[in-house]
Write an enzyme that holds these catalytic residues in place. Structure first.
Site: not given
Length: 379
Positions: A131, A155, A242, A364
Site C-alpha cells: 500500500s 505480486w 479501483r 489496488e
C-alpha cells in the site's frame, strides 16, 4: 442519480456475455484446477476488442470510455473471475504508456497489446511495500545515457507472460514519493528475471510473479513521462483502476448470485424447492440488493472518471471498490450457504467464486486504505 447504459454499451455487454457463456464458462473449472493460463482465450478476446478496450483506435484498440470498459470487465468476471482476470489484465500498465509515453512507445507496444500479441505488466508493489507506494526501494541510477535498475517487485500480475513492463523506481531516493520515475522495460532485457507464484487462493488462471531486476539497463529514452514524476503520473490511474476492481467484484458477485438462484430452483427438501423457504428467499433478496447497489455505485464512479472530476472520481472509486469487494465476498459466502454441503466442494462453482472474490478486497488498495481515502475526502 441513475446510470443507464447506452444502446452501444448494452450491445457490448451482450457480446461479452455471449463470449463468456460460449468460450469461458465451459473451461473455467479446468483452468482453475490446473492453474492454466488461457492463452487461446486471450487471443479470441483480443479479436473482439475485449483486451485492453481503452486503448485508442489509432493503436488498434476499441477506444472505450471507462463505463464501457468496466462493463467488459464485469461480464468477463461474471463468466469466470480467473479467466476474466487473465484477459482483463493483459493491458495492465498500458494506461501509463498511453497517457505519458512517447509516440514510439505507443506505436510499438499499444498496438501489440490491443491485438493480443503482447501482454504488459505494471511493477509497483515490493515485498516490503504494498500500500505504501512512496516507500519502494527499487532504484534506477543514471550511467551515461542509460539507467541501471536494481530491485525486487512482488505480486506482479502477468509477470511471467508479459513482453513489456512499466517499472516504478526511485531515481531520487531521499525525496520519497517526489523521487519516483516510471520506466518502460522490455522483459527480455538482460537482468529482468521472474518467478511464478502458483500457490494462490483464487484467480488461479491468471499469472502472478515475483520480479527481480538485476542491473537492468535501459536507455534514458525509456523514461515514461518525466523523471521524478512517476508517483504523480500513477495517481492519475488510481480511480480508474479501483473502479475496474469494483467491476470485477460485481461480476464475481453476480456469478455467485446466479448460481444460488439456479440451485434454489433445483434443490428440494421437505417436499419443496429450497427457494420457496422464506429463509432462502430472504438470503437471495439481500444478495440481489447488494449486487445491484454495488453495480450502481461502480457505474457512478466510472461516470466521474469519464467526466474528469478528479475529486469525485477518487472518492466514489474508493467507495465502489470498498462496497463491491466486501459484498462480493459476502454474496459468495451466502451462495455457498444456499448450496449447503454441495457448495463446499468443487462440483459447484460457488466455492471458486468465494476464493476468487477475496482478492478484490486487497489489490489496488486494501479495504482499509479505501476507508482512509473516503474519510479524507469527507473532510
Amino acid at each position: 442519480m441513475a446510470f443507464r447504459l447506452s444502446d452501444e454499451q448494452r450491445a457490448i455487454r451482450e457480446a461479452v456475455r455471449t463470449f463468456g457463456e460460449e468460450e469461458i464458462e465451459p473451461v473455467a473449472r479446468e483452468h482453475d484446477e490446473e492453474k492454466k493460463y488461457p492463452g487461446d482465450l486471450v487471443r479470441k478476446a483480443a479479436e473482439l476488442d475485449f483486451v485492453a478496450p481503452s486503448i485508442p483506435v489509432e493503436y488498434g484498440g476499441a477506444g472505450m470510455d471507462t463505463l464501457s470498459a468496466i462493463v467488459v470487465t464485469e461480464e468477463l468476471w461474471r463468466a469466470d473471475p480467473g479467466i476474466g482476470s487473465a484477459i482483463g489484465s493483459r493491458g495492465f500498465g498500458s494506461n501509463m504508456i498511453r497517457k505519458y509515453g512517447d509516440e514510439w512507445m505507443k506505436e510499438e507496444w499499444l498496438t501489440r497489446i490491443a491485438s493480443g500479441e503482447s501482454a504488459c505488466c505494471s511493477c509497483i508493489s515490493e515485498p516490503a511495500h504494498g500500500s505504501n507506494v512512496a516507500g519502494i526501494e527499487t532504484r534506477a541510477e543514471k550511467d551515461g545515457d542509460e539507467y541501471v535498475i536494481n530491485g525486487n517487485k512482488m505480486w506482479i500480475t502477468n509477470g511471467t507472460v508479459a513482453d513489456v513492463a512499466v517499472v516504478m523506481t526511485k531515481t531520487t531516493p531521499d525525496e520519497g514519493h517526489r523521487g519516483i520515475t516510471a520506466f518502460l522495460v522490455p522483459t527480455d532485457t538482460e537482468g529482468f528475471q521472474t518467478e511464478k507464484i502458483d500457490n494462490k487462493l483464487g484467480i488461479r488462471a491468471s499469472d502472478l510473479a515475483e520480479v527481480i531486476l538485476d542491473d537492468v539497463r535501459v536507455p534514458e529514452e525509456n523514461v515514461i513521462g518525466e523523471v521524478d514524476k512517476g508517483f504523480y503520473q500513477l495517481m492519475d490511474f488510481f480511480a480508474s483502476g479501483r473502479t475496474s476492481v469494483a467491476a470485477q467484484a460485481v461480476g464475481a458477485a453476480q456469478a455467485a448470485l446466479d448460481a444460488a438462484l439456479d440451485y434454489a430452483e433445483e434443490r428440494e427438501q421437505f417436499g419443496q424447492k429450497i427457494g420457496d423457504f422464506q429463509a432462502i428467499e430472504h438470503k437471495l433478496a439481500e444478495m440481489a440488493t447488494n449486487v445491484e447497489a454495488a453495480r450502481s455505485l461502480t457505474y457512478r464512479a466510472a461516470s466521474y472518471v469519464d467526466d474528469g472530476d478528479d475529486q469525485l472520481a477518487t472518492q466514489f472509486a474508493s467507495m465502489a471498490k470498498l462496497f463491491a469487494s466486501e459484498h462480493a465476498v459476502d454474496v459468495a459466502d451466502e451462495a455457498i450457504q444456499v448450496h449447503g454441503g454441495a457448495g463446499f466442494v468443487t462440483d459447484h462453482p460457488v466455492e471458486r467464486y468465494y476464493r476468487d472474490a477475496r482478492i478484490t478486497k486487497i489489490y489496488e488498495g486494501t479495504s482499509e486504505i479505501q476507508k482512509n481515502i473516503i474519510s479524507d475526502n469527507l473532510q
